[in-house]
Design a protein around this motif. Structure first.
Motif, PDB file in Angstrom:
ATOM      1  N   ALA A  24       8.308 -15.581  25.933  1.00 21.71           N
ATOM      2  CA  ALA A  24       7.084 -14.567  25.300  1.00 21.71           C
ATOM      3  C   ALA A  24       6.627 -15.433  24.168  1.00 21.71           C
ATOM      4  CB  ALA A  24       7.525 -13.469  24.891  1.00 21.71           C
ATOM      5  N   VAL A  25       5.893 -15.024  23.359  1.00 20.28           N
ATOM      6  CA  VAL A  25       5.121 -15.649  22.246  1.00 20.28           C
ATOM      7  C   VAL A  25       6.081 -15.571  21.301  1.00 20.28           C
ATOM      8  CG1 VAL A  25       2.786 -15.373  22.773  1.00 20.28           C
ATOM      9  CG2 VAL A  25       4.060 -13.483  22.070  1.00 20.28           C
ATOM     10  N   VAL A  52      -2.569 -10.761  25.432  1.00 25.42           N
ATOM     11  CA  VAL A  52      -2.517  -9.857  24.335  1.00 25.42           C
ATOM     12  C   VAL A  52      -1.645  -8.653  24.608  1.00 25.42           C
ATOM     13  CG1 VAL A  52      -3.990  -8.302  23.044  1.00 25.42           C
ATOM     14  CG2 VAL A  52      -5.052 -10.408  24.046  1.00 25.42           C
ATOM     15  N   ARG A  53      -1.600  -8.057  25.708  1.00 27.83           N
ATOM     16  CA  ARG A  53      -0.721  -6.989  26.071  1.00 27.83           C
ATOM     17  C   ARG A  53       0.821  -7.304  25.894  1.00 27.83           C
ATOM     18  NH1 ARG A  53      -0.008  -3.832  31.795  1.00 27.83           N
ATOM     19  NH2 ARG A  53       1.513  -2.231  30.937  1.00 27.83           N
ATOM     20  N   TRP A  54       1.028  -8.369  26.453  1.00 32.53           N
ATOM     21  CA  TRP A  54       2.418  -8.854  26.405  1.00 32.53           C
ATOM     22  C   TRP A  54       3.036  -9.392  25.050  1.00 32.53           C
ATOM     23  CZ3 TRP A  54       5.595  -9.728  30.986  1.00 32.53           C
ATOM     24  CH2 TRP A  54       5.448  -8.985  32.144  1.00 32.53           C
ATOM     25  N   SER A  55       2.053  -9.741  24.171  1.00 35.17           N
ATOM     26  CA  SER A  55       2.509 -10.222  22.836  1.00 35.17           C
ATOM     27  C   SER A  55       2.324  -9.330  21.741  1.00 35.17           C
ATOM     28  CB  SER A  55       1.524 -11.621  22.534  1.00 35.17           C
ATOM     29  OG  SER A  55       0.439 -11.391  22.541  1.00 35.17           O
ATOM     30  N   ARG A  87       6.069  -8.919  19.143  1.00 33.15           N
ATOM     31  CA  ARG A  87       5.477  -9.258  17.819  1.00 33.15           C
ATOM     32  C   ARG A  87       6.253  -9.415  16.617  1.00 33.15           C
ATOM     33  NH1 ARG A  87       0.710  -5.185  16.421  1.00 33.15           N
ATOM     34  NH2 ARG A  87       1.725  -4.332  14.502  1.00 33.15           N
ATOM     35  N   HIS A  88       6.119 -10.355  15.842  1.00 34.78           N
ATOM     36  CA  HIS A  88       7.064 -10.461  14.690  1.00 34.78           C
ATOM     37  C   HIS A  88       6.256 -11.244  13.739  1.00 34.78           C
ATOM     38  CE1 HIS A  88       7.767 -13.731  17.621  1.00 34.78           C
ATOM     39  NE2 HIS A  88       7.754 -14.562  16.593  1.00 34.78           N
ATOM     40  N   PRO A 145      -5.665  -1.366  25.448  1.00 36.99           N
ATOM     41  CA  PRO A 145      -4.996  -0.894  24.016  1.00 36.99           C
ATOM     42  C   PRO A 145      -3.437  -1.094  24.476  1.00 36.99           C
ATOM     43  CG  PRO A 145      -5.948   0.986  24.900  1.00 36.99           C
ATOM     44  CD  PRO A 145      -6.468  -0.059  25.555  1.00 36.99           C
ATOM     45  N   ARG A 146      -2.954  -0.874  25.664  1.00 38.20           N
ATOM     46  CA  ARG A 146      -1.598  -0.836  26.092  1.00 38.20           C
ATOM     47  C   ARG A 146      -0.879  -2.012  25.718  1.00 38.20           C
ATOM     48  NH1 ARG A 146      -1.155   0.586  32.056  1.00 38.20           N
ATOM     49  NH2 ARG A 146      -2.664  -1.236  32.445  1.00 38.20           N
ATOM     50  N   VAL A 147       0.362  -1.906  25.371  1.00 41.48           N
ATOM     51  CA  VAL A 147       1.080  -2.916  25.054  1.00 41.48           C
ATOM     52  C   VAL A 147       2.631  -2.783  25.643  1.00 41.48           C
ATOM     53  CG1 VAL A 147       0.283  -3.668  23.003  1.00 41.48           C
ATOM     54  CG2 VAL A 147       1.864  -1.902  23.007  1.00 41.48           C
TER      55      VAL A 147
END
Length: 393
Positions: free
Chosen positions: A21-22, A231-234, A239-240, A382-384
């Motif tokens: 992932a990111v 965007v949705r997947w990160s 996210r960190h 807006p969904r993640v």
């Protein structure tokens, strides 16, 4: 597309299944598989041909080094699917079927010479032997740090080396000159680091596993992340962004935001959306150049549909730097029906198309390094994927 044939549970599996992932740090307490000598293991080129992964195990230094300064980032990643469940999926009931498609014995799925461990674990060399740590690591996403000769000793050196406390380093970071910062970033990139600011490199890195670029695996029913949107997947559980504030998981990297008042999380999201689509298009074209089948359920069919979808999305955006994509699509016949037809010239044709897309992508991020001038017509869901980690939660 392939993913539509899977149940909802399989879609959840695809999210966690293929690491990368990111941005990253993960638990260092996960299992080690049996180490093998470098002489026993497949050559690096053979492994790259299977998974498309470019990380060099000999240059991996391990996540403990990163945790020293990035403890909250580590905690967030440890709680994510990439940090834990990616490895656990190698024990899934379907895992032996997928391994069999690659000629891997069931008891060798988690061994260092198994290609499965490239995307579900972190391969590294320890005491001259290839081993694997369960789950994805910081270097899985940011690139092998390479020890003293790699980016590890460069990225946190703001002019006085890294032998200081975190607070001292952050103070040095604030006082860092623009010239030193630019040189440091260039040196990190040259040393193989996928920096948070280089969204195109990060997106490509994610997709090297999330597309699952192995024909035999998709033919055996292995899920692929057809719904991957950067965007949705990160912006969910992966996210960190904690560095400047240990108590707040920022929407964008805090150091990146601190460099200018004009930078916004909304602008970065637009940049990431477009960069993610460009990365998906380029990598899908490179895979399409090598596939041997485009039948229903095949990798060739998957990437053909991805290419068509990406071209449609990108050519509809009001972004001048992307205007050349329409010509590329016309010249190389990047329509769904043509993409599903195998020809003798596919390798040359789609490789050339990928090169053209790569140039357009590079020009786009050079013009819009922060995304602040991108049009509002770029609409992002807006969904993640997953709940954003917050300290104490």
């Amino acid at each position: 597309m392939q993913s539509r044939r899977f149940s909802q549970s399989w879609r959840l599996i695809s999210f966690a299944a293929c690491c990368f992932a990111v941005l990253a740090s993960v638990s260092f307490s996960l299992l080690f598989a049996r180490p093998v000598s470098l002489a026993e293991s497949p050559t690096r080129n053979q492994q790259q041909n299977l998974a498309g992964q470019l990380i060099d195990p000999a240059k991996v230094i391990g996540r403990d080094n990163c945790k020293t300064c990035h403890d909250q980032e580590h905690a967030a990643w440890e709680a994510s699917s990439h940090g834990s469940r990616a490895w656990q999926l190698l024990e899934h009931a379907k895992a032996p079927d997928f391994a069999a498609a690659l000629g891997i014995a069931p008891d060798q799925i988690t061994s260092p010479n198994s290609v499965c461990t490239q995307c579900h674990g972190t391969q590294m060399v320890s005491q001259g032997r290839l081993t694997v740590v369960g789950g994805n690591s910081c270097e899985s996403c940011h690139g092998a740090a390479g020890g003293d000769s790699g980016w590890y000793r460069i990225h946190g050196d703001y002019g006085n080396g890294m032998d200081s406390s975190l607070n001292e380093l952050l103070a040095q970071r604030i006082a860092e000159s623009n010239q030193h910062r630019e040189q440091r970033m260039a040196d990190c990139q040259a040393a193989g680091m996928n920096r948070a600011g280089d969204v195109l490199a990060v997106a490509k890195n994610c997709l090297t596993c999330h597309i699952v670029p192995i024909e035999e695996l998709l033919a055996a029913g292995h899920p692929t992340s057809s719904g991957f949107e950067f965007v949705r997947w990160s912006q969910g559980e992966v996210r960190h962004n904690f560095l400047l504030n240990r108590n707040e998981n920022n929407e964008a990297p805090s150091l990146w935001l601190a460099q200018s008042n004009d930078r916004t999380a909304a602008g970065r999201d637009k940049l990431m959306f477009v960069a993610g689509k460009l990365a998906d298009l380029e990598l899908s074209l490179r895979i399409r150049a090598q596939v041997t089948s485009t039948e229903r359920g095949s990798l060739g069919r998957e990437v053909a549909d991805r290419i068509d979808d990406a071209v449609s999305t990108l050519t509809e955006l009001d972004v001048p730097e992307l205007s050349g994509l329409a010509e590329v699509a016309q010249n190389y016949q990047l329509a769904r029906r043509a993409l599903r037809e195998l020809t003798a010239d596919d390798a040359n044709k789609y490789s050339a198309a990928a090169d053209s897309v790569g140039k357009i992508a590079a020009a786009f991020v050079a013009t819009h390094p922060h995304g602040d001038n991108l049009p509002d017509s770029i609409r992002i869901s807006p969904r993640v994927m997953g709940k954003v980690y917050q300290p104490g939660n």
